[in-house]
Design an enzyme around this catalytic site. Structure first.
Site, PDB file in Angstrom:
ATOM      1  N   GLU A 227       0.816  -1.217   0.000  1.00 51.80           N
ATOM      2  CA  GLU A 227       0.000   0.000   0.000  1.00 51.80           C
ATOM      3  C   GLU A 227       0.846   1.261   0.000  1.00 51.80           C
ATOM      4  OE1 GLU A 227      -0.464  -2.550   2.045  1.00 51.80           O
ATOM      5  OE2 GLU A 227      -2.376  -3.376   1.352  1.00 51.80           O
TER       6      GLU A 227
ATOM      7  N   HIS B 209     -10.701  -3.469  11.266  1.00 56.64           N
ATOM      8  CA  HIS B 209     -11.379  -3.304   9.977  1.00 56.64           C
ATOM      9  C   HIS B 209     -12.576  -2.365  10.055  1.00 56.64           C
ATOM     10  CE1 HIS B 209      -8.990  -6.662   8.553  1.00 56.64           C
ATOM     11  NE2 HIS B 209      -9.529  -6.565   7.352  1.00 56.64           N
TER      12      HIS B 209
END
Ligand code: TPP
Ligand code: MG
Lengths: 326, 326
Positions: free
Chosen positions: A58, A128
């Site tokens: 990322e 998450h």
């Protein structure tokens, strides 16, 4: 009239922007197959050079997007998990966002960061379930949180066309929303312009993202007793202060319904600005996540930390009662 | 002055220019004309000169906190670089960047970067964009030995190799990351990091511009031919302080003997010996007059108007709210 889903709206915006401007490309994890659905079918239509599957790197691919943008392209970077934004905070806030000023206006970095399914998805637990749009607003990165499919389409299209970095949060809680809208009626929505979903006269509820639907439901429930105006800023930065001023000018009362942590969340900023600028008839209130929330796993615990309808109804009634519990 | 050229005299002119630029910049730090100090490039001039002499004007580079040499060798106007260091409106970045962020997009200089390793993915994205547009431009990432322990750099090596992108990774191994010796920081080797990703990696004498040029030419040829990235480790010694604050702090992390012997391999002397005395003296005089003009230009430049402190924050022209009462 088609029942347009939120994900389809995002998918459609990407397809339209890819078709409109050859500088646009999509980059992310599993975007060719389109596991989040927003990129479904795009690789087949536009090819792997425009819909690029990146390895799980990322930081590199977010920095890569900056380099591509500095070279004239308009990357859209998709993130599968909202907390990945913490991993690339450096690349977005400290790099992409700062280039224009630091180079004295030589550079622009038109990257769009798209988070599909932000906030809690019940059962996904601590790492998450974050909803960090306030963090980007604080940093001054343009940040949108569309509540409806039409706005998702319009704000994503505008984000891609904007010359600055823009983070687009597509809340998990909004992905099930559908709009009755013709494709031909989908249009770009300007940044920084809010939307009144429901007019009212006694209290303004500023609702963000998926909470807009909840706010509308609460407004309906309370309709017999109180006239609620639901104001959706759509963009959290830059915020539509004038739009909010107009609404509060009419109602004189304010409640913020915001899925941020309480401390330094956008809700805090709305209340602070209201205290500075607006003529309020009663102390305002906010309904948000607790300070420093880590979303716990068990569904009942997850629900316990979410700003919810009951909390909003209570806050509305309290504000109407001049800050005292009714 | 223009970009470094690959002739005997051209290389000498560039190393000499950088050397004298840095010495004059240090003087201006001492007089207080440059605020915040600098990271002098002294001792490493051959690397910037050798690499940039192997490039074309339309190739792009990204640089580091120790970036003046790269920016000058790629062809930025010394007067405007110096004006930038002095924080003037006439600087490359209109005084918004300073020493660690000098950028000149017209010359393919996508900016010096103050975060170690952060420029690597930007370079990879720029290289991808070049290929995407059908150009055979190459992109160069300069970084220090400290950057080879940054995850994002390793991710970037992987992306560049995976996608066979036209990138030169140029590691300037000057023996230290601030005070930490390479031997105490780097497990394995620097070239080993490149080789792990299948990237051809060489170590060259970073004090000799011709040695650097030779390696850079090979790497540039490979990149333009579509054969992917290369890594060049340039061994050099930093003659001066990590940063000018060290002039006063007198850190003890390297011995006087070490500094003395490190300075014996001097790029300016090495390349200067390849010129006849008269030739060298002519170049020295040219460089001196260029820098006389540069200093005069820098110090005569207007200071930026404080009212424009956040000019260029957004490429789109968005104006942020002010910090005070409004
Ligand atoms: C990611 C990051 N960590 C720490 C710093 C502080 N810092 C600035 S320069 C430097 C040393 C860098 O060493 P190296 O990469 O070898 O470059 P050199 O200074 O030797 O040119 C450090 C630790 C930083 N700027 N960025
Ligand atoms: Mg070093």
């Amino acid at each position: 009239m088609p029942r347009l889903s939120y994900l389809k709206a995002l998918n459609r915006a990407l397809a339209d922007e890819l078709a409109r401007d050859p500088a646009v490309f999509v980059l992310g994890e599993d975007v060719r197959v389109g596991v989040s659905y927003v990129t479904a079918g795009l690789a087949g239509k536009f090819g792997p050079e425009r819909v690029v599957d990146a390895p799980l790197s990322e930081q590199a691919f977010t920095g890569f997007a900056t380099g591509a943008a500095l070279s004239g392209l308009r990357p859209v970077v998709e993130f599968q998990v909202p907390s990945l934004l913490f991993l690339v905070f450096e690349q977005i806030v400290n790099q992409a966002h700062k280039f224009s000023l630091m180079t004295g206006g030589q550079a622009c970095v038109p990257v769009t960061y798209l988070v599909t399914g932000s906030g809690s998805r019940t059962g996904w637990a601590g790492q998450h379930s974050d909803h960090p749009y306030s963090l980007f607003a604080h940093a001054g990165v343009k940040t949108v949180v569309p509540a409806t499919p039409a706005d998702a389409y319009g704000l994503l299209a505008t984000a891609i066309r904007d010359d600055d970095p823009v983070v687009v949060f597509a809340p998990a809680g909004a992905l099930g929303v559908r709009d009755d809208v013709e494709y031909a009626d989908l249009v770009a929505v300007p940044l920084g312009v809010g939307r009144v979903h429901r007019p009212g006269t006694q209290v303004t509820v500023v609702a963000i993202g998926h909470l807009v639907q909840d706010a509308l439901a609460v407004a309906d429930e309370l309709a017999a007793d109180v006239s609620v105006e639901v104001f959706d800023p759509r963009t959290v930065y830059p915020f539509d202060w004038d739009g909010l001023a107009a609404s509060v000018g009419k109602t004189g009362r304010l409640v913020v319904f915001d899925d941020s942590n309480r401390m330094c969340g956008i809700g805090a900023e709305v209340l602070a600005t209201a205290a500075e600028r607006f003529d309020l008839h009663a102390p305002p209130a906010r309904v948000c996540r607790p300070d420093g929330t880590v979303v716990p796993f068990a569904p009942a615990l997850d629900r316990a930390v979410r700003p919810d309808r009951d909390g909003l109804a209570t806050a509305i009634l309290k504000v109407l009662n001049n800050g005292r519990r009714p | 002055m223009a970009r470094a050229t690959d002739t005997r005299v051209g290389l000498y002119r560039t190393v000499r220019l950088i050397r004298r630029f840095e010495q004059r910049a240090v003087d201006l730090v001492d007089t207080g004309d440059i605020v915040g100090g600098i990271h002098p490039y002294t001792g490493q001039e051959a690397i910037a000169a050798g690499v940039c002499a192997a490039l074309r004007d339309d190739d792009v580079i990204t640089s580091t906190h120790r970036g003046h040499g790269h920016v000058l060798a790629k062809g930025a106007d010394p007067a405007r670089v110096l004006a930038e260091l002095a924080g003037r409106d006439t600087g490359l970045n209109r005084g918004r960047g300073g020493s660690m962020h000098a950028a000149d997009f017209a010359m393919g200089i996508l900016g010096a970067n103050a975060i170690v390793g952060a420029n690597a993915p930007i370079t990879v994205g720029a290289a991808w964009a070049a290929r995407h547009s059908g150009s055979d431009r190459v992109a160069v990432s300069f970084f220090g030995d400290g950057a080879v322990n940054q995850g994002v750099l390793l991710e970037s090596l992987n992306l560049a190799a995976l996608w066979r992108l036209p990138v030169l990774f140029v590691c300037e191994n000057n023996g230290y990351a601030t005070t930490l010796p390479v031997g105490e920081a780097v497990a394995g080797t620097i070239t080993g990091r490149g080789e792990a990703f299948g990237i051809p990696s060489v170590t060259v004498d970073g004090a000799d511009p011709v040695a650097v040029l030779t390696a850079a030419r090979t790497a540039v040829r490979r990149a333009r031919a579509g054969d992917g990235p290369s890594l060049i480790e340039c061994l050099a010694y930093r003659f001066d302080a990590h940063h000018t604050w060290e002039h006063r702090a007198r850190m003890r992390y390297r011995s006087d003997e070490e500094v003395h012997s490190g300075r014996l391999r001097d790029p300016v002397t090495i390349q200067g010996a390849r010129l006849a005395d008269a030739e060298r003296e002519r170049v020295d005089a040219e460089v001196e007059s260029t820098l006389d003009e540069a200093v005069a230009f820098a110090l005569a430049g207007p200071h930026p108007d404080p009212g424009g402190a956040l000019d260029h924050l957004y490429a789109s022209g968005l104006r942020p709210r002010q910090g005070g009462d409004h």
